[in-house]
Enzyme design. Structure first.
Site, short mmCIF file in Angstrom:
data_model
loop_
_atom_site.label_atom_id
_atom_site.label_comp_id
_atom_site.label_asym_id
_atom_site.label_seq_id
_atom_site.Cartn_x
_atom_site.Cartn_y
_atom_site.Cartn_z
N TYR A 89 -2.47 -0.99 10.36
CA TYR A 89 -2.53 -1.27 8.92
C TYR A 89 -1.20 -0.92 8.27
O TYR A 89 -0.67 -1.69 7.46
CB TYR A 89 -3.67 -0.46 8.30
CG TYR A 89 -3.88 -0.71 6.83
CD1 TYR A 89 -4.47 -1.89 6.38
CD2 TYR A 89 -3.51 0.24 5.88
CE1 TYR A 89 -4.67 -2.13 5.02
CE2 TYR A 89 -3.71 0.02 4.52
CZ TYR A 89 -4.30 -1.17 4.10
OH TYR A 89 -4.48 -1.39 2.75
N SER A 133 0.85 -1.19 0.00
CA SER A 133 0.00 0.00 0.00
C SER A 133 0.88 1.23 0.00
O SER A 133 2.02 1.20 0.50
CB SER A 133 -0.89 0.01 1.25
OG SER A 133 -1.53 1.26 1.43
#
Length: 272
Positions: free
Chosen positions: A161, A148
């Protein structure tokens, strides 16, 4: 094809999180190139729809409904493809997110993100690596790990995350170096905020540093980079990336005025 280009046609392999978003879109891309894919995900209905769409593009599929965080899941995936003559593609895409202040996060949400975003792809790659290496002796195998943009610029309220996505990026980089000369091409993808179902409960916009790109644009860039043989595929907006590398405290200063608004905008962001 150029010396570094990858042939994406007629691939036989596994895509996790194939029921929606980036996973489904990649299944369609490999499907229209003649791929035979094992679609893995938690929902039969969404996997069935992906399979229908892949078939319409000329590809073939098998479906495995599986929660990758459950005991035996990785082994069941391996058993499903054990009879295949070739396994030359693995896309570790499945992931989940829960945003919010760390002290307000439940232990269950922390474990859920770590288990699916980091532990599961490591274990799945470990289990399937002998097959990828065997196929790599021919025209080569492809291992794609979806990280990401948050692994490049970690954002507040996404601490766990960010930890998982940074972890998978470093796992991917280390493994790429470990596999030099084996015929296994390891690619790490860094998507930014993308307009998918995973982002539906997140309300932060460009004014808070969360400008979104369309799924089509992200996939177009991703496939072009993969075909060109790239290893680090960054489709995230890069306005803050260089600054975060050269002067991370300047990013802190840029983020600070919008912290309260950002917390409110992301507090319901949940795909778990």
């Amino acid at each position: 094809m150029g010396i570094n280009n990858l042939d994406l046609t007629n691939r036989r392999g596994i895509i996790t999180g194939a029921g929606q978003g980036i996973g489904r879109a990649l299944a369609l891309e490999f499907g229209r190139r003649g791929g035979h894919l094992l679609l893995v995900g938690r929902q039969l209905a969404t996997l069935t729809e992906t399979a229908r769409l892949v078939a319409a593009e000329g590809g073939t599929t098998e479906i495995l409904v599986e929660d990758l965080t459950q005991p035996g899941a990785v082994e069941r995936i391996a058993q499903t493809v054990a009879s295949w003559s070739v396994v030359d593609l693995l896309v570790n895409n499945a992931g989940n997110v829960r945003a919010g202040r760390l002290e307000l996060s439940s232990d269950a949400d922390v474990h859920s993100m770590i288990d699916l975003n980091l532990t599961a792809p490591i274990l799945l790659t470990k289990t399937l690596l002998p097959a990828l290496l065997q196929s790599g002796k021919g025209r080569g195998s492809i291992l794609v790990n979806i990280s990401s943009g948050i692994a490049l610029v970690a954002m507040p309220f996404y601490s766990v995350y960010a930890a998982t996505k940074s972890g998978i990026a470093q796992f991917s980089e280390a493994l790429r170096r470990e596999l030099i000369g084996t015929g296994v091409h390891v690619a790490t993808v860094y998507p930014g905020a993308t307009d998918t179902a995973m982002m539906a409960s997140q309300n932060a916009g460009a004014e808070l540093g969360w400008g979104r790109r369309s799924l089509g644009d992200v996939i177009t860039d991703m496939i072009a980079a993969l075909e060109a043989g790239e290893h680090d595929i960054n489709t995230a907006p890069d306005e803050m990336q260089q600054l975060n590398f050269t002067d991370p405290m300047a990013v802190d200063a840029a983020v600070a005025p919008g912290l309260e608004a950002l917390e409110l905008a992301v507090r319901d962001h949940r795909s778990i």
